[in-house]
Motif scaffolding. Structure first.
Motif, PDB file in Angstrom:
ATOM      1  N   GLU A 129       3.216 -31.630  -5.377  1.00  0.00           N
ATOM      2  CA  GLU A 129       1.917 -32.055  -4.869  1.00  0.00           C
ATOM      3  C   GLU A 129       1.145 -32.824  -5.937  1.00  0.00           C
ATOM      4  N   GLU A 130       1.266 -32.398  -7.189  1.00  0.00           N
ATOM      5  CA  GLU A 130       0.572 -33.085  -8.277  1.00  0.00           C
ATOM      6  C   GLU A 130       1.058 -34.526  -8.400  1.00  0.00           C
ATOM      7  N   GLU A 131       2.358 -34.725  -8.256  1.00  0.00           N
ATOM      8  CA  GLU A 131       2.894 -36.081  -8.326  1.00  0.00           C
ATOM      9  C   GLU A 131       2.427 -36.917  -7.133  1.00  0.00           C
ATOM     10  N   ALA A 132       2.293 -36.288  -5.968  1.00  0.00           N
ATOM     11  CA  ALA A 132       1.780 -37.007  -4.798  1.00  0.00           C
ATOM     12  C   ALA A 132       0.333 -37.409  -5.020  1.00  0.00           C
ATOM     13  N   LEU A 133      -0.463 -36.499  -5.584  1.00  0.00           N
ATOM     14  CA  LEU A 133      -1.846 -36.838  -5.890  1.00  0.00           C
ATOM     15  C   LEU A 133      -1.909 -37.996  -6.879  1.00  0.00           C
ATOM     16  N   TYR A 134      -1.017 -37.982  -7.861  1.00  0.00           N
ATOM     17  CA  TYR A 134      -0.986 -39.064  -8.843  1.00  0.00           C
ATOM     18  C   TYR A 134      -0.603 -40.388  -8.181  1.00  0.00           C
ATOM     19  N   TYR A 135       0.323 -40.328  -7.230  1.00  0.00           N
ATOM     20  CA  TYR A 135       0.765 -41.522  -6.508  1.00  0.00           C
ATOM     21  C   TYR A 135      -0.429 -42.223  -5.857  1.00  0.00           C
ATOM     22  N   PHE A 136      -1.388 -41.435  -5.371  1.00  0.00           N
ATOM     23  CA  PHE A 136      -2.552 -41.984  -4.681  1.00  0.00           C
ATOM     24  C   PHE A 136      -3.769 -42.153  -5.592  1.00  0.00           C
ATOM     25  N   LYS A 137      -3.546 -42.121  -6.893  1.00  0.00           N
ATOM     26  CA  LYS A 137      -4.647 -42.280  -7.850  1.00  0.00           C
ATOM     27  C   LYS A 137      -5.025 -43.769  -7.952  1.00  0.00           C
ATOM     28  N   PRO A 138      -6.321 -44.082  -7.855  1.00  0.00           N
ATOM     29  CA  PRO A 138      -6.744 -45.480  -8.026  1.00  0.00           C
ATOM     30  C   PRO A 138      -6.306 -46.029  -9.378  1.00  0.00           C
ATOM     31  N   SER A 139      -6.061 -47.321  -9.423  1.00  0.00           N
ATOM     32  CA  SER A 139      -5.555 -47.968 -10.624  1.00  0.00           C
ATOM     33  C   SER A 139      -6.329 -49.261 -10.885  1.00  0.00           C
ATOM     34  N   PRO A 140      -6.510 -49.620 -12.151  1.00  0.00           N
ATOM     35  CA  PRO A 140      -7.202 -50.878 -12.445  1.00  0.00           C
ATOM     36  C   PRO A 140      -6.412 -52.106 -11.975  1.00  0.00           C
ATOM     37  N   TYR A 141      -5.146 -51.908 -11.626  1.00  0.00           N
ATOM     38  CA  TYR A 141      -4.311 -53.023 -11.172  1.00  0.00           C
ATOM     39  C   TYR A 141      -4.479 -53.298  -9.680  1.00  0.00           C
ATOM     40  N   ASN A 142      -5.137 -52.379  -8.968  1.00  0.00           N
ATOM     41  CA  ASN A 142      -5.347 -52.551  -7.527  1.00  0.00           C
ATOM     42  C   ASN A 142      -6.683 -53.231  -7.275  1.00  0.00           C
TER      43      ASN A 142
ATOM     44  N   ALA B  80     -10.307 -53.730  -5.108  1.00  0.00           N
ATOM     45  CA  ALA B  80     -11.367 -52.758  -4.788  1.00  0.00           C
ATOM     46  C   ALA B  80     -11.103 -52.039  -3.472  1.00  0.00           C
ATOM     47  N   LEU B  81     -10.619 -52.742  -2.455  1.00  0.00           N
ATOM     48  CA  LEU B  81     -10.361 -52.117  -1.160  1.00  0.00           C
ATOM     49  C   LEU B  81      -9.252 -51.072  -1.274  1.00  0.00           C
ATOM     50  N   VAL B  82      -8.187 -51.417  -1.972  1.00  0.00           N
ATOM     51  CA  VAL B  82      -7.076 -50.472  -2.158  1.00  0.00           C
ATOM     52  C   VAL B  82      -7.566 -49.248  -2.922  1.00  0.00           C
ATOM     53  N   ASN B  83      -8.352 -49.451  -3.963  1.00  0.00           N
ATOM     54  CA  ASN B  83      -8.847 -48.311  -4.741  1.00  0.00           C
ATOM     55  C   ASN B  83      -9.773 -47.424  -3.916  1.00  0.00           C
ATOM     56  N   LYS B  84     -10.586 -48.000  -3.049  1.00  0.00           N
ATOM     57  CA  LYS B  84     -11.428 -47.189  -2.168  1.00  0.00           C
ATOM     58  C   LYS B  84     -10.566 -46.371  -1.217  1.00  0.00           C
ATOM     59  N   ALA B  85      -9.525 -46.997  -0.680  1.00  0.00           N
ATOM     60  CA  ALA B  85      -8.614 -46.278   0.216  1.00  0.00           C
ATOM     61  C   ALA B  85      -7.898 -45.158  -0.533  1.00  0.00           C
ATOM     62  N   LEU B  86      -7.446 -45.439  -1.747  1.00  0.00           N
ATOM     63  CA  LEU B  86      -6.770 -44.427  -2.554  1.00  0.00           C
ATOM     64  C   LEU B  86      -7.697 -43.257  -2.877  1.00  0.00           C
ATOM     65  N   GLU B  87      -8.947 -43.561  -3.184  1.00  0.00           N
ATOM     66  CA  GLU B  87      -9.917 -42.494  -3.460  1.00  0.00           C
ATOM     67  C   GLU B  87     -10.113 -41.614  -2.223  1.00  0.00           C
ATOM     68  N   TRP B  88     -10.226 -42.257  -1.053  1.00  0.00           N
ATOM     69  CA  TRP B  88     -10.401 -41.506   0.186  1.00  0.00           C
ATOM     70  C   TRP B  88      -9.180 -40.623   0.458  1.00  0.00           C
ATOM     71  N   MET B  89      -7.982 -41.186   0.249  1.00  0.00           N
ATOM     72  CA  MET B  89      -6.743 -40.445   0.488  1.00  0.00           C
ATOM     73  C   MET B  89      -6.609 -39.286  -0.489  1.00  0.00           C
ATOM     74  N   GLN B  90      -6.893 -39.535  -1.760  1.00  0.00           N
ATOM     75  CA  GLN B  90      -6.755 -38.486  -2.758  1.00  0.00           C
ATOM     76  C   GLN B  90      -7.698 -37.321  -2.456  1.00  0.00           C
ATOM     77  N   LYS B  91      -8.906 -37.620  -2.038  1.00  0.00           N
ATOM     78  CA  LYS B  91      -9.851 -36.575  -1.676  1.00  0.00           C
ATOM     79  C   LYS B  91      -9.309 -35.749  -0.504  1.00  0.00           C
ATOM     80  N   GLY B  92      -8.763 -36.434   0.505  1.00  0.00           N
ATOM     81  CA  GLY B  92      -8.186 -35.732   1.649  1.00  0.00           C
ATOM     82  C   GLY B  92      -7.002 -34.857   1.267  1.00  0.00           C
ATOM     83  N   LEU B  93      -6.167 -35.352   0.361  1.00  0.00           N
ATOM     84  CA  LEU B  93      -5.002 -34.579  -0.080  1.00  0.00           C
ATOM     85  C   LEU B  93      -5.429 -33.355  -0.889  1.00  0.00           C
ATOM     86  N   GLU B  94      -6.445 -33.519  -1.724  1.00  0.00           N
ATOM     87  CA  GLU B  94      -6.940 -32.380  -2.502  1.00  0.00           C
ATOM     88  C   GLU B  94      -7.514 -31.314  -1.573  1.00  0.00           C
TER      89      GLU B  94
END
Length: 154
Positions: A122-135, A137-151
């Motif tokens: 699960e920790e690796e899955a959470l990391y997979y959805f971690k926002p990145s400076p390479y993404n 803004a829209l992708v990072n917002k989606a990743l933040e939303w997903m990570q919150k849901g997974l947590e």
């Protein structure tokens, strides 16, 4: 908890015969003898697609079938996180997702389900959805939303 992705078990290259191939290769998923015989009969049987639509929603112990957008058939584990990610991909659990993020969340969930073909925690899955400076803004917002849901699902 481990998340297990079994990968593609029947490739969509089989076209209309994908359900028939699945029935041949995974008969243990078909408890109902009539359903099994219908799928094994192939697409010429009048109930072939109705039965297949029922089968793709079956669950077995800690596994479930996921039908990819291209028609590939996957068998996944039924961990809460895996189920949530699959629900995002199918847009079933996006009621509280901002509209502008929905298609991005669906795409990210699909990428996860297709790319993660190994055992991960699960920790690796959470990391997979971690926002990145390479993404962007829209992708990072989606990743933040997903990570919150997974947590929250943990």
């Amino acid at each position: 908890m481990q998340i297990k992705h079994f990968g593609c078990v029947v490739d969509s290259a089989h076209g209309i015969y994908t359900p028939q191939i699945f029935a041949e290769q995974f008969p243990e998923w078909l408890d109902d003898a009539e359903e099994k015989s219908i799928l094994l009969a192939g697409p010429e049987h009048e109930d072939y697609w109705d039965v297949w639509n029922d089968v793709i929603f079956y669950e077995r112990e800690d596994q479930f079938i996921w039908l990819g957008e291209s028609g590939d058939v996957f068998i996944l584990s039924n961990s809460p996180m895996q189920s949530l990610i699959a629900a995002w991909e199918s847009m079933e659990e996006l009621d509280n997702c901002p509209n502008e993020l929905r298609s991005t969340v669906q795409e990210l969930a699909r990428d996860f389900l297709i790319e993660c073909d190994e055992f991960i925690s699960e920790e690796e899955a959470l990391y997979y959805f971690k926002p990145s400076p390479y993404n962007d803004a829209l992708v990072n917002k989606a990743l933040e939303w997903m990570q919150k849901g997974l947590e929250e699902a943990r």
